[in-house]
Design a protein around this motif. Structure first.
Motif, PDB file in Angstrom:
ATOM      1  N   ASP A  62      33.835  38.491  43.714  1.00 51.48           N
ATOM      2  CA  ASP A  62      32.904  39.297  44.498  1.00 51.48           C
ATOM      3  C   ASP A  62      33.379  40.660  44.614  1.00 51.48           C
ATOM      4  OD1 ASP A  62      30.923  40.039  46.273  1.00 51.48           O
ATOM      5  OD2 ASP A  62      31.893  38.928  48.087  1.00 51.48           O
TER       6      ASP A  62
ATOM      7  N   TYR B  15      32.382  35.315  38.232  1.00 53.06           N
ATOM      8  CA  TYR B  15      33.049  36.317  38.334  1.00 53.06           C
ATOM      9  C   TYR B  15      33.217  36.713  40.034  1.00 53.06           C
ATOM     10  CZ  TYR B  15      28.243  37.561  39.267  1.00 53.06           C
ATOM     11  OH  TYR B  15      27.078  37.864  39.929  1.00 53.06           O
TER      12      TYR B  15
ATOM     13  N   ASN C 188      36.395  43.258  35.585  1.00 59.41           N
ATOM     14  CA  ASN C 188      34.970  43.708  35.457  1.00 59.41           C
ATOM     15  C   ASN C 188      35.181  44.350  34.202  1.00 59.41           C
ATOM     16  OD1 ASN C 188      32.901  46.172  36.144  1.00 59.41           O
ATOM     17  ND2 ASN C 188      32.927  44.618  37.674  1.00 59.41           N
TER      18      ASN C 188
ATOM     19  N   TRP D 193      30.941  34.737  42.560  1.00 59.29           N
ATOM     20  CA  TRP D 193      29.610  34.547  42.203  1.00 59.29           C
ATOM     21  C   TRP D 193      29.276  34.035  40.940  1.00 59.29           C
ATOM     22  CZ3 TRP D 193      25.912  35.667  45.657  1.00 59.29           C
ATOM     23  CH2 TRP D 193      26.166  36.554  46.967  1.00 59.29           C
TER      24      TRP D 193
ATOM     25  N   ALA E  87      29.474  43.609  42.049  1.00 58.70           N
ATOM     26  CA  ALA E  87      28.551  42.473  41.938  1.00 58.70           C
ATOM     27  C   ALA E  87      27.528  42.513  43.025  1.00 58.70           C
ATOM     28  CB  ALA E  87      29.311  41.065  42.581  1.00 58.70           C
ATOM     29  N   ARG E  88      27.537  43.413  43.884  1.00 54.71           N
ATOM     30  CA  ARG E  88      26.350  43.557  44.955  1.00 54.71           C
ATOM     31  C   ARG E  88      26.521  45.017  45.572  1.00 54.71           C
ATOM     32  NH1 ARG E  88      27.945  41.539  50.005  1.00 54.71           N
ATOM     33  NH2 ARG E  88      29.900  40.548  49.888  1.00 54.71           N
TER      34      ARG E  88
ATOM     35  N   VAL F 280      21.629  45.707  40.332  1.00 51.82           N
ATOM     36  CA  VAL F 280      22.719  44.485  40.925  1.00 51.82           C
ATOM     37  C   VAL F 280      21.914  44.430  42.437  1.00 51.82           C
ATOM     38  CG1 VAL F 280      24.635  45.482  39.713  1.00 51.82           C
ATOM     39  CG2 VAL F 280      24.096  46.270  42.115  1.00 51.82           C
TER      40      VAL F 280
END
Length: 216
Positions: A208, A206, A50, A195, A86-87, A123
């Motif tokens: 998850d 990248y 990251n 993802w 990511a989310r 995000v």
């Protein structure tokens, strides 16, 4: 939102799969410059990727990457490191107030003469409605259908507001009631091992990563 940074360590790598090129940030290349990472826990390897991907010399730095690698020396570190997931996974107890805040921010931007469309989650956010289902009907073949119908009757205004939010905001999706609890929906429908996103003319791959919120 920028998906990739300046890559000072030059670890950006390309992988070809079925004729398509994917860009990723290679940990083995980073290890050649930062030191052995073979003993790093997988969670810290994900944090390292990251930092490498977003490294910009300001919010994400090479020193942050070094701090993660150096964790193995004492299995401990006092340094905070940046992390952008990511989310985001939300459920209705925390999700509805968050959408209210976003809507209020849009109103504030409009009052200041700005563009409300610029207020969006940075995000992707999935909001799973799973906390208000009650069992009014049981022992019948149509029990699930009847309970979901009653759920919509009781919470119609709230669901209309969330539907507006899904249409109004980028990076925001709502999973309706009757689908399952948020953790189940996450594992069965939302989660992915890898993802991809388009940035700087490249397809970035990248892992998850997730910030999950729940009532507890």
């Amino acid at each position: 939102m920028n998906m990739i940074g300046q890559d000072s360590l030059k670890v950006e790598t390309t992988l070809s799969v079925e004729g398509k090129e994917y860009t990723y940030f290679a940990l083995n290349a980073a290890a050649e410059k930062l030191g052995d990472i073979s003993r790093l826990p997988r969670t810290l390897k994900i944090l390292l990727e990251n930092v490498l991907r977003f490294e910009d010399g300001a919010a994400y730095t090479v020193d942050d990457a070094k701090a993660i690698v150096e964790w193995v020396n004492a299995a401990h570190s006092d340094k905070d490191v940046p992390f952008r997931p990511a989310r985001i996974l939300m459920q209705d107890f925390t999700g509805v107030p968050a959408v209210v805040d976003l809507a209020a921010m849009r109103d504030g931007i409009v009052k200041l003469g700005g563009n409300a469309d610029k207020v969006n989650p940075l995000v992707p956010v999935d909001l799973v409605i799973d906390h208000s289902v009650m069992v009014d009907v049981s022992g019948r073949k149509d029990a699930l259908e009847r309970n979901v119908d009653l759920e919509f009757e009781r919470n119609g205004e709230r669901y209309e507001f969330l539907r507006w939010g899904q249409e109004a905001f980028d990076n925001f999706r709502v999973v309706p009631p009757g689908t399952g609890i948020c953790h189940q929906v996450n594992l069965e429908y939302l989660a992915q091992a890898v993802w991809t996103a388009e940035a700087a003319g490249k397809t970035i791959a990248y892992p998850d990563t997730l910030f999950g919120t729940d009532s507890h």
